[in-house]
Design an enzyme around this catalytic site. Structure first.
Site, short mmCIF file in Angstrom:
data_model
loop_
_atom_site.label_atom_id
_atom_site.label_comp_id
_atom_site.label_asym_id
_atom_site.label_seq_id
_atom_site.Cartn_x
_atom_site.Cartn_y
_atom_site.Cartn_z
N SER A 52 0.94 -1.20 -0.03
CA SER A 52 0.00 -0.02 0.00
C SER A 52 0.84 1.27 0.07
O SER A 52 2.06 1.14 0.50
CB SER A 52 -0.95 0.05 1.25
N TYR B 72 -2.33 -0.63 10.56
CA TYR B 72 -2.43 -1.27 9.08
C TYR B 72 -1.14 -0.54 8.38
O TYR B 72 -0.36 -1.16 7.78
CB TYR B 72 -3.56 -0.59 8.35
N1 LIG Z 1 -8.89 -0.66 -1.23
C1 LIG Z 1 -7.65 0.12 -1.03
O1 LIG Z 1 -7.88 1.30 -0.97
C2 LIG Z 1 -6.48 -0.59 -0.99
C3 LIG Z 1 -5.29 0.48 -0.89
C4 LIG Z 1 -3.76 -0.13 -0.67
C5 LIG Z 1 -3.84 -1.34 -0.52
N2 LIG Z 1 -4.85 -2.26 -0.56
C6 LIG Z 1 -4.73 -3.75 -0.26
O2 LIG Z 1 -5.14 -4.46 -1.28
C7 LIG Z 1 -5.44 -5.81 -0.80
C8 LIG Z 1 -6.83 -6.55 -1.21
O3 LIG Z 1 -7.69 -5.36 -0.29
P1 LIG Z 1 -8.97 -5.17 -1.12
O4 LIG Z 1 -9.17 -3.43 -1.18
O5 LIG Z 1 -9.29 -5.60 -2.22
O6 LIG Z 1 -9.90 -5.43 0.09
P2 LIG Z 1 -11.06 -6.49 0.22
O7 LIG Z 1 -12.13 -6.08 -0.73
O8 LIG Z 1 -11.70 -6.41 1.74
O9 LIG Z 1 -10.68 -7.89 -0.07
C9 LIG Z 1 -9.72 -8.49 0.79
C10 LIG Z 1 -9.63 -9.96 0.38
O10 LIG Z 1 -8.56 -10.55 1.42
C11 LIG Z 1 -9.35 -11.72 1.87
N3 LIG Z 1 -8.83 -12.28 3.02
C12 LIG Z 1 -9.02 -11.45 4.37
N4 LIG Z 1 -8.57 -12.05 5.53
C13 LIG Z 1 -8.03 -13.39 4.86
C14 LIG Z 1 -7.76 -14.29 5.64
N5 LIG Z 1 -7.38 -14.48 6.75
N6 LIG Z 1 -7.44 -15.58 4.74
C15 LIG Z 1 -7.60 -15.56 3.39
N7 LIG Z 1 -8.06 -14.41 2.77
C16 LIG Z 1 -8.47 -13.32 3.63
C17 LIG Z 1 -10.92 -11.35 1.52
O11 LIG Z 1 -11.65 -12.71 1.55
P3 LIG Z 1 -12.50 -13.37 2.68
O12 LIG Z 1 -13.20 -12.54 3.68
O13 LIG Z 1 -13.23 -14.30 1.59
O14 LIG Z 1 -11.53 -14.41 3.25
C18 LIG Z 1 -10.76 -10.63 0.36
O15 LIG Z 1 -11.06 -11.33 -0.62
C19 LIG Z 1 -5.06 -5.76 0.51
O16 LIG Z 1 -3.76 -6.23 1.09
C20 LIG Z 1 -5.20 -4.38 0.92
O17 LIG Z 1 -4.38 -4.03 1.94
C21 LIG Z 1 -6.00 -1.97 -0.71
#
Ligand SMILES: NC(=O)c1ccc[n+]([C@@H]2O[C@H](COP(=O)([O-])OP(=O)(O)OC[C@H]3O[C@@H](n4cnc5c(N)ncnc54)[C@H](OP(=O)(O)O)[C@@H]3O)[C@@H](O)[C@H]2O)c1
Length: 265
Positions: free
Chosen positions: A144, A157
């Site tokens: 991130s 985070y």
């Molecule tokens: N959205 C943003 O603004 C943003 C910005 C920078 C970085 N990121 C990074 O991008 C990545 C994806 O996040 P996102 O924004 O797409 O959020 P999201 O829609 O909440 O997706 C998170 C994913 O992680 C999975 N997950 C969470 N805990 C888990 C566990 N213990 N075991 C297996 N799977 C798990 C969830 O699936 P289940 O609940 O089905 O397990 C879901 O598929 C993360 O690393 C986040 O830090 C996001």
């Protein structure tokens, strides 16, 4: 820089049941990459599997928790059994929380590190022997911009993503002689349900509702970087500017963050 052909490569993608992981799974399916999609929610995973089929390469689901040693072992065993090896590991699963540092429980701090850092470190270590025998192997860690600049009310985070940034750079150096490339993707605000899945929510983040970039754009930029063998990308111009401002004018950014903290307090 190497040019990687993704067609026919074998990948594990964690956190593929929604958001950026889902978009990555679909984009990789378009490229002809065979994917094992690893997440906890079976119904959501089943929908993503349908989307990968429509995109050209049906993925395989693996319902499990990245924190759980047996689930991680099952993912690696499945790659070995189904395909006889592994070429790509995409560590995308992540969680967040909102709240001040003083009031945060030690359990929440540890939970965030378990998913965002320790599970990534463990799954990667467990996958290295298979990856080292793979074709044009690469590890992709979804970090991130908050792994390069801290902001208020998401201290745990930010810390977990800073840990991932440093660890990824160490890993890249160590794996270079073995031919395994390592890409760090540092998205800025992206339109995903991340904020709906907060493991603790004690303040309303002052920037909640800020318009982000589409997850599909982050996925396309990530896949392009994988093909080009890049080391680090920031797939979001607003996030990129924040990092430039932090590098050039850190005191100014500190003041802006303190003002944000006043609004959220
Ligand atoms: N959205 C943003 O603004 C943003 C910005 C920078 C970085 N990121 C990074 O991008 C990545 C994806 O996040 P996102 O924004 O797409 O959020 P999201 O829609 O909440 O997706 C998170 C994913 O992680 C999975 N997950 C969470 N805990 C888990 C566990 N213990 N075991 C297996 N799977 C798990 C969830 O699936 P289940 O609940 O089905 O397990 C879901 O598929 C993360 O690393 C986040 O830090 C996001």
């Amino acid at each position: 820089m190497s040019r990687r052909k993704l067609h026919g490569l074998r990948a594990i993608v964690t956190g593929a049941s929604g958001g950026i992981g889902q978009a990555l799974a679909v984009e990789l399916a378009r490229q002809g990459t065979r994917c094992l999609l690893f997440a906890r929610r079976a119904d959501e995973l089943a929908q993503v599997i349908e989307q990968t089929r429509a995109a050209g390469t049906e993925a395989i689901p693996l319902v499990g928790d990245v924190v759980d040693r047996a689930s991680r072992a099952a993912a690696i065993d499945k790659a070995r059994q189904e395909w006889g090896g592994l070429d790509l590991l995409v560590n995308n699963a992540g969680i967040s929380a909102s709240g001040d540092i003083e009031g945060e429980s030690p359990e929440v701090l540890r939970q965030i590190f378990e998913v965002n850092f320790f599970a990534v470190a463990q799954l990667t270590r467990e996958a290295i022997p298979l990856l080292a025998e793979g074709k044009t192997p690469m590890i992709v860690n979804i970090g991130s911009i908050l792994g390069h600049r801290g902001i208020p009310f998401t201290g745990a985070y930010c810390a977990s993503k800073f840990a991932l940034t440093g660890w990824t750079q160490s890993l890249r150096a160590e794996l270079a002689p073995r031919g395994v490339e390592v890409l760090l993707v540092s998205p800025g605000t992206t339109n995903t349900p991340l904020a709906d899945h907060l493991v603790d929510q004690r303040v309303q983040l002052p920037w909640a509702g800020m318009k982000g970039v589409p997850a599909e754009g982050v996925a396309r930029a990530t896949v392009a970087a994988m093909k080009q063998g890049k080391h680090e990308i920031v797939p979001n111009w607003r996030g990129w500017w924040m990092l430039v401002a932090h590098r050039l004018l850190p005191s100014f950014v500190d003041r802006a963050m303190a003002n944000l903290a006043k609004k959220g307090a």
